[in-house]
Motif scaffolding. Structure first.
Motif, mmCIF file in Angstrom:
data_model
loop_
_atom_site.group_PDB
_atom_site.id
_atom_site.type_symbol
_atom_site.label_atom_id
_atom_site.label_comp_id
_atom_site.label_asym_id
_atom_site.label_seq_id
_atom_site.Cartn_x
_atom_site.Cartn_y
_atom_site.Cartn_z
ATOM 1 N N GLU A 14 -56.729 -8.926 -22.393
ATOM 2 C CA GLU A 14 -55.796 -9.499 -21.433
ATOM 3 C C GLU A 14 -54.786 -8.449 -20.978
ATOM 4 O OE1 GLU A 14 -57.365 -10.876 -23.997
ATOM 5 O OE2 GLU A 14 -56.139 -12.569 -24.610
ATOM 6 N N GLY A 15 -54.584 -8.400 -19.679
ATOM 7 C CA GLY A 15 -53.601 -7.474 -19.132
ATOM 8 C C GLY A 15 -54.032 -6.025 -19.167
ATOM 9 N N ALA A 16 -55.338 -5.780 -19.330
ATOM 10 C CA ALA A 16 -55.827 -4.399 -19.411
ATOM 11 C C ALA A 16 -55.791 -3.700 -18.054
ATOM 12 C CB ALA A 16 -57.246 -4.368 -19.974
ATOM 13 N N GLY A 17 -55.657 -4.465 -16.986
ATOM 14 C CA GLY A 17 -55.574 -3.855 -15.658
ATOM 15 C C GLY A 17 -56.784 -4.123 -14.786
ATOM 16 N N LYS A 18 -57.555 -5.140 -15.111
ATOM 17 C CA LYS A 18 -58.760 -5.437 -14.334
ATOM 18 C C LYS A 18 -58.423 -5.804 -12.890
ATOM 19 C CE LYS A 18 -59.912 -8.605 -17.289
ATOM 20 N NZ LYS A 18 -58.729 -8.400 -18.149
ATOM 21 N N SER A 19 -57.458 -6.712 -12.721
ATOM 22 C CA SER A 19 -57.107 -7.144 -11.360
ATOM 23 C C SER A 19 -56.562 -5.975 -10.552
ATOM 24 C CB SER A 19 -56.055 -8.255 -11.385
ATOM 25 O OG SER A 19 -56.396 -9.231 -12.317
ATOM 26 N N THR A 20 -55.752 -5.155 -11.212
ATOM 27 C CA THR A 20 -55.171 -3.978 -10.540
ATOM 28 C C THR A 20 -56.285 -3.027 -10.103
ATOM 29 O OG1 THR A 20 -53.242 -4.196 -11.966
ATOM 30 C CG2 THR A 20 -53.535 -2.072 -10.862
ATOM 31 N N ARG A 52 -63.077 -23.590 -14.638
ATOM 32 C CA ARG A 52 -62.054 -22.667 -15.186
ATOM 33 C C ARG A 52 -60.799 -23.443 -15.614
ATOM 34 N NH1 ARG A 52 -60.381 -17.099 -14.354
ATOM 35 N NH2 ARG A 52 -58.187 -16.957 -14.839
ATOM 36 N N ARG A 99 -64.407 -9.897 -15.135
ATOM 37 C CA ARG A 99 -65.036 -10.559 -16.299
ATOM 38 C C ARG A 99 -66.386 -11.143 -15.912
ATOM 39 N NH1 ARG A 99 -61.919 -10.564 -20.597
ATOM 40 N NH2 ARG A 99 -59.666 -10.675 -20.454
ATOM 41 N N THR A 104 -67.996 -13.641 -22.526
ATOM 42 C CA THR A 104 -68.497 -14.742 -23.361
ATOM 43 C C THR A 104 -68.976 -14.197 -24.698
ATOM 44 O OG1 THR A 104 -69.247 -15.789 -21.325
ATOM 45 C CG2 THR A 104 -70.018 -16.764 -23.383
ATOM 46 N N GLN A 108 -66.328 -15.780 -27.198
ATOM 47 C CA GLN A 108 -66.922 -16.963 -27.839
ATOM 48 C C GLN A 108 -67.555 -16.616 -29.197
ATOM 49 O OE1 GLN A 108 -66.546 -17.124 -24.161
ATOM 50 N NE2 GLN A 108 -64.955 -18.368 -25.107
ATOM 51 N N ARG A 151 -44.972 -9.050 -17.516
ATOM 52 C CA ARG A 151 -45.468 -9.841 -16.386
ATOM 53 C C ARG A 151 -45.009 -11.296 -16.493
ATOM 54 N NH1 ARG A 151 -51.801 -10.468 -15.865
ATOM 55 N NH2 ARG A 151 -51.314 -10.442 -18.072
ATOM 56 N N GLN A 190 -54.001 4.825 -19.065
ATOM 57 C CA GLN A 190 -53.745 5.868 -18.061
ATOM 58 C C GLN A 190 -53.082 5.218 -16.846
ATOM 59 O OE1 GLN A 190 -57.405 8.718 -17.936
ATOM 60 N NE2 GLN A 190 -58.201 6.653 -18.036
HETATM 61 N N1 Z5A Z 1 -62.890 -15.931 -21.045
HETATM 62 C C1 Z5A Z 1 -63.716 -16.341 -22.079
HETATM 63 O O1 Z5A Z 1 -63.268 -16.720 -23.153
HETATM 64 N N2 Z5A Z 1 -65.053 -16.315 -21.885
HETATM 65 C C2 Z5A Z 1 -65.615 -15.929 -20.725
HETATM 66 O O2 Z5A Z 1 -66.839 -15.933 -20.596
HETATM 67 C C3 Z5A Z 1 -64.743 -15.500 -19.664
HETATM 68 C C4 Z5A Z 1 -63.397 -15.514 -19.861
HETATM 69 C C5 Z5A Z 1 -65.336 -15.047 -18.366
HETATM 70 C C6 Z5A Z 1 -58.985 -15.690 -18.637
HETATM 71 O O3 Z5A Z 1 -59.414 -14.451 -18.155
HETATM 72 C C7 Z5A Z 1 -59.451 -15.890 -20.065
HETATM 73 O O4 Z5A Z 1 -60.788 -16.395 -20.074
HETATM 74 C C8 Z5A Z 1 -59.507 -14.617 -20.854
HETATM 75 C C9 Z5A Z 1 -60.891 -14.595 -21.513
HETATM 76 C C10 Z5A Z 1 -61.438 -15.944 -21.242
HETATM 77 N N3 Z5A Z 1 -58.606 -14.624 -21.905
HETATM 78 N N4 Z5A Z 1 -57.444 -14.347 -21.726
HETATM 79 N N5 Z5A Z 1 -56.354 -14.176 -21.592
HETATM 80 P P1 Z5A Z 1 -58.609 -13.696 -17.013
HETATM 81 O O5 Z5A Z 1 -59.424 -12.504 -16.651
HETATM 82 O O6 Z5A Z 1 -58.237 -14.632 -15.947
HETATM 83 O O7 Z5A Z 1 -57.228 -13.289 -17.781
HETATM 84 P P2 Z5A Z 1 -56.814 -11.886 -18.291
HETATM 85 O O8 Z5A Z 1 -57.815 -11.128 -18.983
HETATM 86 O O9 Z5A Z 1 -55.597 -12.185 -19.058
HETATM 87 O O10 Z5A Z 1 -56.597 -11.115 -16.947
HETATM 88 P P3 Z5A Z 1 -55.265 -10.759 -16.301
HETATM 89 O O11 Z5A Z 1 -54.118 -11.457 -16.927
HETATM 90 O O12 Z5A Z 1 -55.438 -10.984 -14.873
HETATM 91 O O13 Z5A Z 1 -55.162 -9.232 -16.714
HETATM 92 P P4 Z5A Z 1 -55.819 -7.965 -15.995
HETATM 93 O O14 Z5A Z 1 -56.414 -8.354 -14.690
HETATM 94 O O15 Z5A Z 1 -56.708 -7.257 -16.908
HETATM 95 O O16 Z5A Z 1 -54.577 -7.037 -15.795
HETATM 96 P P5 Z5A Z 1 -53.665 -6.830 -14.459
HETATM 97 O O17 Z5A Z 1 -53.186 -8.164 -13.948
HETATM 98 O O18 Z5A Z 1 -54.326 -5.931 -13.511
HETATM 99 O O19 Z5A Z 1 -52.498 -6.008 -15.112
HETATM 100 C C11 Z5A Z 1 -51.596 -6.567 -16.049
HETATM 101 C C12 Z5A Z 1 -50.214 -5.948 -15.842
HETATM 102 O O20 Z5A Z 1 -50.289 -4.562 -16.151
HETATM 103 C C13 Z5A Z 1 -49.655 -6.031 -14.406
HETATM 104 O O21 Z5A Z 1 -48.294 -6.184 -14.472
HETATM 105 C C14 Z5A Z 1 -50.050 -4.670 -13.809
HETATM 106 O O22 Z5A Z 1 -49.174 -4.301 -12.776
HETATM 107 C C15 Z5A Z 1 -49.943 -3.781 -15.007
HETATM 108 N N6 Z5A Z 1 -50.895 -2.673 -14.979
HETATM 109 C C16 Z5A Z 1 -52.213 -2.755 -14.666
HETATM 110 N N7 Z5A Z 1 -52.809 -1.555 -14.772
HETATM 111 C C17 Z5A Z 1 -51.836 -0.700 -15.190
HETATM 112 C C18 Z5A Z 1 -51.823 0.690 -15.505
HETATM 113 N N8 Z5A Z 1 -52.933 1.431 -15.435
HETATM 114 N N9 Z5A Z 1 -50.649 1.220 -15.915
HETATM 115 C C19 Z5A Z 1 -49.542 0.479 -16.014
HETATM 116 N N10 Z5A Z 1 -49.475 -0.840 -15.726
HETATM 117 C C20 Z5A Z 1 -50.609 -1.418 -15.321
#
Ligand code: Z5A
Length: 210
Positions: A14-20, A52, A99, A104, A108, A151, A190
């Motif tokens: 979670e929050g690894a930066g996938k959306s970014t 979802r 994802r 899964t 899971q 966040r 990074q």
């Molecule tokens: N799940 C499951 O159990 N089984 C399955 O089969 C599937 C999913 C498909 C929802 O997923 C949940 O569903 C997940 C697994 C489960 N569990 N959780 N939690 P999700 O993808 O919707 O939720 P998430 O993994 O938490 O994604 P997210 O919150 O959207 O995080 P992200 O996309 O990886 O990160 P981000 O939004 O791009 O970045 C997070 C923050 O870090 C944000 O403030 C950015 O500006 C910052 N950021 C990003 N990249 C950087 C770098 N490189 N440096 C500095 N800061 C950064």
């Protein structure tokens, strides 16, 4: 007629930066002249987005059994593959998915569903639609937790303990080790620019473009 598209999935904690990364990556691939769609799991279609919501935010004091949760993820995936991912690939588009099946396998199995059960369901649902490349954004869960807190978002998974996040990390690294031809591990700590650069390098070396 356009050739078959390319299928790229992003995985990690979670929050690894996938959306970014998805935002920058889709722009970079478009700039190379490809049509791109971005999507996510669970979700991506009308029905899968409903699944979802049911799966991730069930009514208060209700919860899914681990197997029911795994089946919900795969139910959403089946609809997503059928209505969005395969049609796009067949139309020659690149599909970038936030994802996919590895989530899964990771989440899971940690919840207690037997890996062979998960793999059997995965095979039936994917029916050969396997990603060309899977990018695993990897980082120490403590650093990712700090980003999540900054966040200010929470969901049912994000309240779990550090040990859980360490298990998630280990599960994704194990998948990468098991399938090195498909998976590339990227250091998620990074800068976003560097993460994108490494991703494009992986695409250049591993995904054949037409
Ligand atoms: N799940 C499951 O159990 N089984 C399955 O089969 C599937 C999913 C498909 C929802 O997923 C949940 O569903 C997940 C697994 C489960 N569990 N959780 N939690 P999700 O993808 O919707 O939720 P998430 O993994 O938490 O994604 P997210 O919150 O959207 O995080 P992200 O996309 O990886 O990160 P981000 O939004 O791009 O970045 C997070 C923050 O870090 C944000 O403030 C950015 O500006 C910052 N950021 C990003 N990249 C950087 C770098 N490189 N440096 C500095 N800061 C950064």
């Amino acid at each position: 007629m356009a050739g078959y598209g390319r299928f790229i999935t992003l995985e990690g904690g979670e929050g690894a930066g996938k959306s970014t990364l998805i935002a920058g990556l889709s722009e970079a691939i478009k700039a190379r002249g490809h049509e791109v769609i971005t999507t996510r799991e669970p979700g991506g279609t009308v029905l899968a987005e409903h699944v979802r919501a049911l799966a991730l935010t069930p009514p208060e004091s209700e919860h899914w059994s681990p197997l029911a949760h795994a089946l919900l993820m795969n139910t959403a995936r089946e609809d997503h593959l059928q209505k969005k991912i395969r049609p796009a690939l067949e139309a020659g588009q690149w599909v970038i998915c936030d994802r996919f099946a590895d989530s899964t396998r990771a989440y899971q199995s940690i919840d207690g569903v037997a890996p062979d059960v998960l793999l059997a369901i995965e095979r039936a649902v994917l029916a050969g639609t396997v990603p060309d490349l899977t990018l695993i954004l990897d980082a120490d869960p403590r650093a990712l937790a700090a980003r999540r807190t900054a966040r200010g978002t929470q969901d049912v998974f994000e309240n779990k303990q550090l040990a859980f996040h360490e298990q998630v990390r280990a599960a994704f690294l194990e998948i990468a080790e098991q399938e090195p031809d498909r998976c590339v591990v990227i250091d998620a700590l990074q800068s976003p620019a560097q993460v994108l650069k490494e991703t494009l390098k992986a695409i250049d070396t591993r995904v054949v473009s037409e």
